[in-house]
Design an enzyme around this catalytic site. Sequence first.
Site, PDB file in Angstrom:
ATOM      1  N   ALA A  12       0.856  -1.189   0.000  1.00 62.33           N
ATOM      2  CA  ALA A  12       0.000   0.000   0.000  1.00 62.33           C
ATOM      3  C   ALA A  12       0.890   1.236   0.000  1.00 62.33           C
ATOM      4  O   ALA A  12       2.088   1.149   0.290  1.00 62.33           O
ATOM      5  CB  ALA A  12      -0.895   0.021   1.230  1.00 62.33           C
ATOM      6  N   LYS A  13       0.328   2.358  -0.338  1.00 58.16           N
ATOM      7  CA  LYS A  13       1.039   3.640  -0.188  1.00 58.16           C
ATOM      8  C   LYS A  13      -0.017   4.715  -0.106  1.00 58.16           C
ATOM      9  O   LYS A  13      -1.107   4.586  -0.664  1.00 58.16           O
ATOM     10  CB  LYS A  13       1.950   3.888  -1.395  1.00 58.16           C
ATOM     11  CG  LYS A  13       3.007   4.944  -1.181  1.00 58.16           C
ATOM     12  CD  LYS A  13       4.089   4.483  -0.216  1.00 58.16           C
ATOM     13  CE  LYS A  13       5.468   4.552  -0.794  1.00 58.16           C
ATOM     14  NZ  LYS A  13       6.517   3.953  -0.031  1.00 58.16           N
TER      15      LYS A  13
END
Length: 432
Positions: free
Chosen positions: A122-123
Site C-alpha cells: 500500500a502507499k
Amino acid sequence: MASSSSSHDDGTETTPDGSEPESAVETARRQLQGAADRLEIDPNIVERLKHPTKVHEVTVPIERDDGTVELFTGYRAQHDSVRGPYKGGLRYHPDVSRDECVGLGMWMTWKCAVMDLPFGGAKGGIAVDPKELSDGETERLTRRFAEELREVIGPTVDIPAPDMGTDPRTMAWLMDAYSMQEGETIAGVVTGKPPVIGGSEGREEAPGRSVAIVTELACEYYDRPLEGTTVAIQGYGSVGANAARLLDDWGATIVAVSDVNGAMYDPDGIDTRAVPSHDEEPEAVTDHADTVIGNEALLTLDVDVLVPAALGNVITEENADAVAADIVVEGANGPTTSAGDAILADRGVQVIPDILANAGGVTVSYFEWLQDINRRAWSLERVNEELEAEMNAAWAAVRSEFDAREVTWREAAYVVALSRVGEAHEARGLWP
Ligand code: NAD
C-alpha cells in the site's frame, strides 16, 4: 548531478526512449508484465495485480494558525493483501497523487513478497508541502487524516509507516489519534514510531544496514572480498550514511560520499564517522572535504560499487554509459530509469534492485509490528541478527532465480516476488 526527468524524486521514471515521463503506475505495470512473461502464471491473476484492490481518497480539513480553514486531499492506495495486511508509507509532498500512490503501493507488494513478509502493498499520503505547515498544523493534519482513514487501516488491515515528509513523530500522532478513537492503545497500527511508544530498536538504521548486507553478499557472489573494494555513495542521509559506516566498518574503502551540495572524494578512503550524516548536521558533507566533486561525477567514478542512496531517476540514458562501477546497489527507491537500466544491463553492470537492497526498512517494520502485537520489545542485537537472517534468505531466493535464468538481478527479484504473490492467489482462489 543527473537532472531528474520529472519533479518526482521517488517513483517516476522515463520511458525507454527517454522522451515522455512515465508515471509510477505505468512503470510498475510494465515491470509486472516483464516478470509475468517469464513465469507460468494465470494471466487473470496478472491482470488483477495491475490494478489496486482499493484506493481511498479523502478530504482533510484543518484550521491554519491564522484561523482560516484549508482543505487538503489525501490518499491510501491498497494494492494487494493476499499474503497479509497492507503495508506501506504515508508521504506528505506536493506531488502526491492517486496514480503515484497506486504505483508505489504495487512496489510495496513486491518488496514485501521478495522479503517473504506476511504483508501486501500500500502507499498513501497528502498532497501538501510540509515545509509550509507549522508543527501544530502538521499535527492537526495528521490527526484528521488518521480519522478519515480510521475505517480502512488497523494492525490486521493496513499498517502505515513514515515516508517522504513524514517521520516517527508523525507516526506517534497517527497512532495516538487512532487509539483515542478506538478506545485502547493500539501500537501496531503504524510502524516507524519512537521506541518509547512501541517503535523498534534499529528501525532507523535498517534500510542502510540492508544495503550494506546486500553489498557484501553481491561482492561475495562476484568473488570480491569487501577488504579492498571501493565504494561511492550518493546521499549521506538515513540510507547512505548508515550503509557507508557499516561498509567502512566491514573493511570496504569508501572513496566518495555526497549530499545535495556535492561529494567528498578521497581515493585513499573516507573516515565515514568523521563526516556528519544528514540527521547529525544537514548538508554538511562538503564542509568537511579536502576534495569536492559534483554529484554527477560521483556517479561515474571508477569504483567497484556505486550506491545511489539519495533520489530517484539519477542513472538515466544520459549517464548510464559513463557509469564505471561494476556493481550498482540501489539504496534509494527508483534511482535507475528504465532506459538507464537497459544500458547498464547491456554493458554487464550488475544492478541489485531497490526492492531487495533497501528492504531492511520494511523488514524491521515487520519486526516492530510483531513486537507491538506481542507486547514485547526486542534488543538491538536481536533486531540486527534477525534482519541479517531475512536478508540472507531473500538474497538466496533471488540468487537462485538469477542463476537459473538469463535475467538481471532486478528481473530475478521480480520473479521471486510475483511467484509468491501469484501462488498465494492460486491457493486462495477467486471468490465468489
Ligand atoms: P534523507 O533525507 O535521510 O537523506 C537524503 C540524502 O540525500 C541527504 O544527504 C541529502 O543531502 C541528499 N540529497 C538530497 N538531494 C540530493 C541531490 N540532488 N543530490 C545528491 N544528494 C542529495 O533520506 P533517506 O531516508 O536516506 O532516503 C534516501 C532514499 O532512500 C530515498 O529514495 C528514499 O525513498 C529511500 N528509502 C528510504 C528508506 C528509509 O526508511 N529512510 C527506506 C527505503 C528507501
